[in-house]
Motif scaffolding. Structure first.
Motif, PDB file in Angstrom:
ATOM      1  N   LEU A  56     -68.197   6.986  37.008  1.00  0.00           N
ATOM      2  CA  LEU A  56     -66.887   7.364  36.218  1.00  0.00           C
ATOM      3  C   LEU A  56     -65.832   7.408  36.909  1.00  0.00           C
ATOM      4  N   ALA A  57     -64.690   6.559  36.613  1.00  0.00           N
ATOM      5  CA  ALA A  57     -63.416   6.606  37.391  1.00  0.00           C
ATOM      6  C   ALA A  57     -62.189   6.907  36.469  1.00  0.00           C
ATOM      7  N   LEU A  58     -61.345   7.499  36.943  1.00  0.00           N
ATOM      8  CA  LEU A  58     -60.001   7.853  36.416  1.00  0.00           C
ATOM      9  C   LEU A  58     -58.980   8.291  37.315  1.00  0.00           C
ATOM     10  N   VAL A  59     -57.756   8.093  36.737  1.00  0.00           N
ATOM     11  CA  VAL A  59     -56.508   8.545  37.379  1.00  0.00           C
ATOM     12  C   VAL A  59     -56.339  10.023  36.816  1.00  0.00           C
ATOM     13  N   HIS A  60     -56.012  10.864  37.928  1.00  0.00           N
ATOM     14  CA  HIS A  60     -55.596  12.046  37.439  1.00  0.00           C
ATOM     15  C   HIS A  60     -54.422  12.393  36.826  1.00  0.00           C
ATOM     16  N   ALA A  61     -53.159  12.269  37.794  1.00  0.00           N
ATOM     17  CA  ALA A  61     -51.517  12.348  37.098  1.00  0.00           C
ATOM     18  C   ALA A  61     -51.249  10.780  36.791  1.00  0.00           C
ATOM     19  N   GLU A  62     -50.700  10.300  36.253  1.00  0.00           N
ATOM     20  CA  GLU A  62     -49.941   9.188  35.907  1.00  0.00           C
ATOM     21  C   GLU A  62     -48.574   9.162  36.384  1.00  0.00           C
ATOM     22  N   SER A  63     -47.974   8.452  37.260  1.00  0.00           N
ATOM     23  CA  SER A  63     -46.678   8.228  37.567  1.00  0.00           C
ATOM     24  C   SER A  63     -46.026   7.450  36.565  1.00  0.00           C
ATOM     25  N   LEU A  93     -64.642  15.604  34.283  1.00  0.00           N
ATOM     26  CA  LEU A  93     -65.715  15.850  35.412  1.00  0.00           C
ATOM     27  C   LEU A  93     -66.744  16.488  34.748  1.00  0.00           C
ATOM     28  N   ALA A  94     -66.600  17.563  34.116  1.00  0.00           N
ATOM     29  CA  ALA A  94     -67.691  18.382  33.564  1.00  0.00           C
ATOM     30  C   ALA A  94     -68.707  17.652  32.707  1.00  0.00           C
ATOM     31  N   LEU A  95     -68.175  16.529  31.890  1.00  0.00           N
ATOM     32  CA  LEU A  95     -68.974  15.639  31.264  1.00  0.00           C
ATOM     33  C   LEU A  95     -69.885  14.924  32.076  1.00  0.00           C
ATOM     34  N   ALA A  96     -69.149  14.255  33.385  1.00  0.00           N
ATOM     35  CA  ALA A  96     -69.914  13.321  34.274  1.00  0.00           C
ATOM     36  C   ALA A  96     -70.915  14.115  34.676  1.00  0.00           C
ATOM     37  N   THR A 131     -68.198  10.320  40.319  1.00  0.00           N
ATOM     38  CA  THR A 131     -67.031  10.350  39.889  1.00  0.00           C
ATOM     39  C   THR A 131     -65.997  10.019  41.068  1.00  0.00           C
ATOM     40  N   VAL A 132     -65.107   9.034  40.546  1.00  0.00           N
ATOM     41  CA  VAL A 132     -64.109   8.630  41.309  1.00  0.00           C
ATOM     42  C   VAL A 132     -62.654   9.133  40.748  1.00  0.00           C
ATOM     43  N   GLY A 147     -48.877  17.948  44.023  1.00  0.00           N
ATOM     44  CA  GLY A 147     -48.174  18.551  42.789  1.00  0.00           C
ATOM     45  C   GLY A 147     -48.811  19.181  41.711  1.00  0.00           C
ATOM     46  N   HIS A 148     -50.148  19.186  41.933  1.00  0.00           N
ATOM     47  CA  HIS A 148     -51.148  20.117  41.015  1.00  0.00           C
ATOM     48  C   HIS A 148     -52.324  20.304  41.826  1.00  0.00           C
ATOM     49  N   ARG A 149     -52.803  21.450  41.475  1.00  0.00           N
ATOM     50  CA  ARG A 149     -54.070  21.963  42.373  1.00  0.00           C
ATOM     51  C   ARG A 149     -55.272  20.909  42.166  1.00  0.00           C
ATOM     52  N   LEU A 150     -55.915  20.731  43.085  1.00  0.00           N
ATOM     53  CA  LEU A 150     -57.014  19.907  43.240  1.00  0.00           C
ATOM     54  C   LEU A 150     -58.022  20.373  44.225  1.00  0.00           C
ATOM     55  N   ASP A 151     -59.210  20.851  43.441  1.00  0.00           N
ATOM     56  CA  ASP A 151     -60.315  21.552  44.508  1.00  0.00           C
ATOM     57  C   ASP A 151     -61.486  20.830  44.215  1.00  0.00           C
ATOM     58  N   VAL A 152     -61.410  19.940  45.252  1.00  0.00           N
ATOM     59  CA  VAL A 152     -62.665  18.793  45.236  1.00  0.00           C
ATOM     60  C   VAL A 152     -63.877  19.343  45.037  1.00  0.00           C
ATOM     61  N   ASP A 153     -64.244  20.458  46.117  1.00  0.00           N
ATOM     62  CA  ASP A 153     -65.562  20.814  45.959  1.00  0.00           C
ATOM     63  C   ASP A 153     -65.747  21.746  44.547  1.00  0.00           C
ATOM     64  N   ASP A 154     -65.125  22.501  44.229  1.00  0.00           N
ATOM     65  CA  ASP A 154     -65.206  23.232  42.939  1.00  0.00           C
ATOM     66  C   ASP A 154     -65.198  22.123  41.637  1.00  0.00           C
ATOM     67  N   LEU A 155     -64.464  21.361  41.573  1.00  0.00           N
ATOM     68  CA  LEU A 155     -64.604  20.457  40.626  1.00  0.00           C
ATOM     69  C   LEU A 155     -65.754  19.515  40.691  1.00  0.00           C
ATOM     70  N   GLY A 156     -66.385  19.331  41.994  1.00  0.00           N
ATOM     71  CA  GLY A 156     -67.457  18.506  42.217  1.00  0.00           C
ATOM     72  C   GLY A 156     -67.099  16.908  41.903  1.00  0.00           C
ATOM     73  N   ILE A 157     -66.031  16.447  42.571  1.00  0.00           N
ATOM     74  CA  ILE A 157     -65.429  15.275  42.568  1.00  0.00           C
ATOM     75  C   ILE A 157     -66.203  14.506  43.857  1.00  0.00           C
ATOM     76  N   ASP A 158     -66.720  13.220  43.506  1.00  0.00           N
ATOM     77  CA  ASP A 158     -67.282  12.747  44.524  1.00  0.00           C
ATOM     78  C   ASP A 158     -66.561  11.822  45.473  1.00  0.00           C
ATOM     79  N   ILE A 159     -65.679  11.081  44.851  1.00  0.00           N
ATOM     80  CA  ILE A 159     -64.674  10.526  45.597  1.00  0.00           C
ATOM     81  C   ILE A 159     -63.178  10.684  45.115  1.00  0.00           C
ATOM     82  N   ALA A 160     -62.389  11.212  45.999  1.00  0.00           N
ATOM     83  CA  ALA A 160     -60.956  11.498  45.753  1.00  0.00           C
ATOM     84  C   ALA A 160     -60.120  10.528  46.546  1.00  0.00           C
TER      85      ALA A 160
END
Length: 364
Positions: free
Chosen positions: A114-121, A133-136, A143-144, A153-166
């Protein structure tokens, strides 16, 4: 005799190889990730394409969330490698609905990525990352996350959120160079990348970059551009001196002050607070006015406003308060210039009230 034409930008010293690992660890700290950190000697779009190329193979299925042209590109790259891609396309300029993602995941087939953009400039929106991420995660999907416009600009906790590729680029909120980027890659992601023969001998090969991880984290593949790495090091010095939480708070203040100024100006904003990026504020342009004319007027005042990208028919202008621009002077200039452009186009607005609102937002 000295060479009077010598320029340090033309003869920069080599970046010390032992400092690459230090840079990677510092980036891991910003990402709050204990996963492998890869350094990519290119702008972040190359790192994103490398992720797609390294994951792609026939037999894989992916859900790709499209809230801008960047998501569209990622889906194309996956398809090029033989992946069966289910695009979930949001309304122009809007964040994706989690219900649409849940419905697609439940409909199947079983998805691998599953791939997505977090913030869109492109539109100033923020996708609901924790919920997606919870759904995935509940379905064991790798997850990508394109975090190029959200890191810092925003909090991003890769380990806690379980992001596989950031994937990140330092050129936005971190205030660093555009010519180098980085990825955080989990063990689950490596298992998927390295299965069935990962692509090799390519600038887009994450497997080739992993050789740096598996070795002594010294010699990066290719010929590193030293100025980019010195610039990245300096940017990280600034971030650490200010404190990451303070950097995030500075961007949040710039966003809220911009909103306050626009409200006092008599203009609305595009994204509600819960779905708004702290790096860019998008404003709907009144229907009777032309965005390019407003941009030109602001430009004559020395202020850069830009049109929303891929947001038609939303008709948006963007006020940028990213990185060093997340500051009182830039926020004030953005809103006042926008007000001046509106007034010159015959649209009434209260510039003095806008300036007062911004000053109040920045008052202790």
């Amino acid at each position: 005799m000295s060479d009077l034409g010598w320029n340090p930008l033309h003869g920069a010293p080599s970046y010390p190889p032992e400092r690459y690992a230090v840079l990677a660890d510092r980036i891991g700290s910003i990402l709050r990730s204990r996963n492998d950190i890869l350094l990519v000697q290119a702008e972040a779009v190359v790192a994103l394409e490398a992720v797609a190329a390294s994951l792609s193979r026939p037999g894989l299925a992916a859900v790709n969330i499209v809230t801008s042209l960047y998501g569209g590109w990622f889906g194309q790259w996956l398809r090029r490698g033989g992946v069966a891609v289910k695009d979930i396309i949001a309304e122009p300029g809007r964040p994706v609905e989690t219900e649409a993602i849940a419905k697609a995941l439940d409909a199947g087939p079983p998805f691998d990525v599953l791939a997505l953009v977090h913030a869109e400039s492109a539109s100033g929106i923020l996708n609901p990352l924790p919920e997606i991420l919870a759904l995935a995660r509940a379905r064991g999907i790798v997850t990508v996350v394109d975090a190029v416009a959200s890191i810092g600009g925003h909090r991003l906790d890769v380990d806690d959120l379980g992001i596989d590729i950031a994937v990140i680029g330092p050129q936005k909120a971190l205030g660093g160079p555009a010519g180098v980027s980085a990825l955080s890659v989990s063990r689950r992601a490596w298992d998927l990348i390295l299965s069935d023969g990962a692509p090799r001998d390519s600038i887009l090969s994450l497997a080739d970059l992993k050789s740096w991880i598996d070795g002594d984290r010294r010699a990066l593949p290719g010929t590193p551009a030293p100025l980019e790495f010195f610039a990245l090091e300096t940017a990280l010095d600034r971030i650490e001196a200010e404190g990451l939480e303070n950097v995030i708070a500075r961007h949040a203040l710039a966003a809220s002050a911009t909103r306050a100024g626009l409200a006092a100006l008599g203009m609305g904003v595009w994204a509600p607070v819960a779905n708004a990026s702290s790096l860019v504020t998008a404003v709907p342009v009144p229907k009777a006015l032309a965005p390019d004319a407003l941009i030109a007027t602001a430009g004559r005042l020395g202020v850069e406003l830009t049109e929303g990208v891929g947001t038609a028919p939303a008709h948006l202008l963007r006020l940028n308060h990213t990185g060093p621009r997340a500051a009182f002077q830039t926020v004030l200039s953005n809103v006042v210039a926008y007000g001046a452009a509106l007034r010159q186009a015959g649209h009434p607005c209260d510039i003095a009230a806008a300036a007062e609102a911004i000053s109040t937002a920045y008052s202790p």
